[in-house]
Design a protein around this motif. Structure first.
Motif, short mmCIF file in Angstrom:
data_model
loop_
_atom_site.label_atom_id
_atom_site.label_comp_id
_atom_site.label_asym_id
_atom_site.label_seq_id
_atom_site.Cartn_x
_atom_site.Cartn_y
_atom_site.Cartn_z
N ILE A 233 0.84 -1.21 0.00
CA ILE A 233 0.00 0.00 0.00
C ILE A 233 0.87 1.25 0.00
CG2 ILE A 233 -1.72 1.31 1.32
CD1 ILE A 233 -2.84 -1.35 2.28
N LEU A 234 1.96 1.22 0.76
CA LEU A 234 2.86 2.38 0.79
C LEU A 234 3.51 2.59 -0.57
CD1 LEU A 234 4.61 1.92 4.27
CD2 LEU A 234 2.75 3.49 3.67
N TRP B 5 1.07 4.45 -2.65
CA TRP B 5 1.02 5.83 -2.14
C TRP B 5 2.23 6.62 -2.64
CZ3 TRP B 5 0.84 7.21 3.82
CH2 TRP B 5 0.65 8.58 3.96
N ALA C 28 2.37 9.92 -5.16
CA ALA C 28 2.69 11.18 -4.49
C ALA C 28 3.69 12.00 -5.30
CB ALA C 28 3.26 10.89 -3.09
N SER D 42 7.53 13.90 -0.43
CA SER D 42 6.16 13.63 0.00
C SER D 42 6.15 12.65 1.18
CB SER D 42 5.35 13.03 -1.14
OG SER D 42 5.82 11.74 -1.47
N GLY E 18 4.24 10.08 1.46
CA GLY E 18 4.19 8.72 0.93
C GLY E 18 5.56 8.17 0.62
N ILE F 161 0.35 1.91 8.60
CA ILE F 161 -0.22 2.76 7.56
C ILE F 161 -1.14 3.83 8.14
CG2 ILE F 161 -1.71 2.81 5.52
CD1 ILE F 161 -0.63 0.09 4.76
N GLY G 261 0.57 7.22 9.18
CA GLY G 261 0.12 8.16 8.14
C GLY G 261 -0.64 9.33 8.72
N TYR H 214 0.50 13.28 8.68
CA TYR H 214 -0.38 14.33 8.16
C TYR H 214 -0.63 15.41 9.21
CZ TYR H 214 -4.67 16.66 6.67
OH TYR H 214 -5.61 17.62 6.35
#
Length: 294
Positions: free
Chosen positions: A49-50, A53, A57, A183, A185, A230, A234, A238
């Motif tokens: 998943i990363l 991302w 990004a 980024s 990600g 994640i 994450g 953020y």
């Protein structure tokens, strides 16, 4: 979106992420595989998943920036490994709180490497936090709680927690140096990749059990990757990136709070009066350092 609403969302993200991260030490204790193997699977399940991302990004990091992030990931992997090892010797609360002394060591590294001035509040806050660490360790020894309650190596666990804070401080300094050039990600993917390599090497080197025996054991490892690595990391990335550092510091205290409450319920690791004093000193000292450095 107004600035106030944006900050509100960022604060909620940081608070939620910290609460999710607080589940991590409980999962490591309950895992069917070794602590380093647990971290390896946590990183491995998060990587696909990363990778998506990071691919979506922008901006795309340069080769030099990727190299720096990989080094940061090695430090992150060392920090996670030391912290996981600490959980086998001391209480969840001690290991988590001592690892959260990162801002104190970040201030020291900033002074040594970047000649950042150590103001009186920073020095005072660092002294208070380190005093709290000693008090917390003494409280653990007196209460005879934790995996090493009957042995003197409970102090080893507390020491490993402190060393973990040093490793994480190095990770944060590199990420901070990159600033907004890379980024979130990309940082999370490349850092997680090298951290997974560190955890894998340690788990095989220490001959840990690598494969869970039950579906529940696998589910816990998958949950660590998706929920903690994640979602938790994450949301923190953020939120912290959009809040003043002093505010984000307070919000991230949700991590040791969640860990302390769950360890009390699940493992009977109650906090006595002296431990509460030590915890309060650590949090007050960390907040003073972060507020001054802001």
């Amino acid at each position: 979106m107004t600035e106030g609403a944006g900050r509100g969302q960022a604060a909620l993200a940081a608070l939620t992420g910290a609460a999710l991260i607080g589940l991590s030490p409980i999962a490591v204790r309950l895992s069917e595989v070794g602590p380093h193997a647990t971290n390896f699977w946590r990183f491995l399940f998060a990587l696909p998943i990363l990778a998506v991302w990071a691919g979506l990004a922008r901006p795309i990091p340069s080769t030099r920036q990727i190299g720096l992030i990989l080094i940061a990931g090695v430090l992150f992997g060392i920090e996670i490994s030391l912290w996981a090892a600490a959980l086998g010797f001391t209480t969840v609360t001690n290991a988590t709180l001592l690892t959260n002394l990162t801002p104190v060591f970040a201030a020291i590294f900033g002074w040594l490497l970047f000649r950042e001035r150590l103001s009186r509040p920073v020095l005072a806050g660092g002294a208070v936090a380190l005093t709290g660490a000693v008090v917390l360790a003494l409280a653990r020894a007196q209460s005879a709680t934790g995996p090493a309650a009957d042995a003197s190596n409970g102090w080893i666990g507390d020491g490993l927690g402190l060393c973990a804070a040093v490793g994480y401080a190095g990770y944060l300094l590199i990420v901070r140096a990159l600033g907004r050039q890379v980024s979130v990600g990309a940082v999370m993917f490349w850092a997680t990749l090298s951290a997974a390599a560190v955890s894998c090497a340690l788990s095989f080197g220490l001959s840990e059990a690598m494969l869970p025996q039950t579906l529940g054991g696998w589910a816990m490892l998958i949950g660590l990757g998706l929920v903690v690595q994640i979602a938790g990391q994450g949301l923190i990335a953020y939120g912290v990136g959009r809040l003043p550092i002093a505010i984000s510091t307070v919000l991230l205290w949700m991590q040791p709070l969640v860990a302390a409450v769950l360890s009390w319920i699940l493992f009977g690791e109650a906090l006595g009066a002296l431990a509460l004093v030590g915890a309060a000193l650590i949090l007050a000292g960390v907040y003073t350092v972060q507020r001054s450095r802001a």
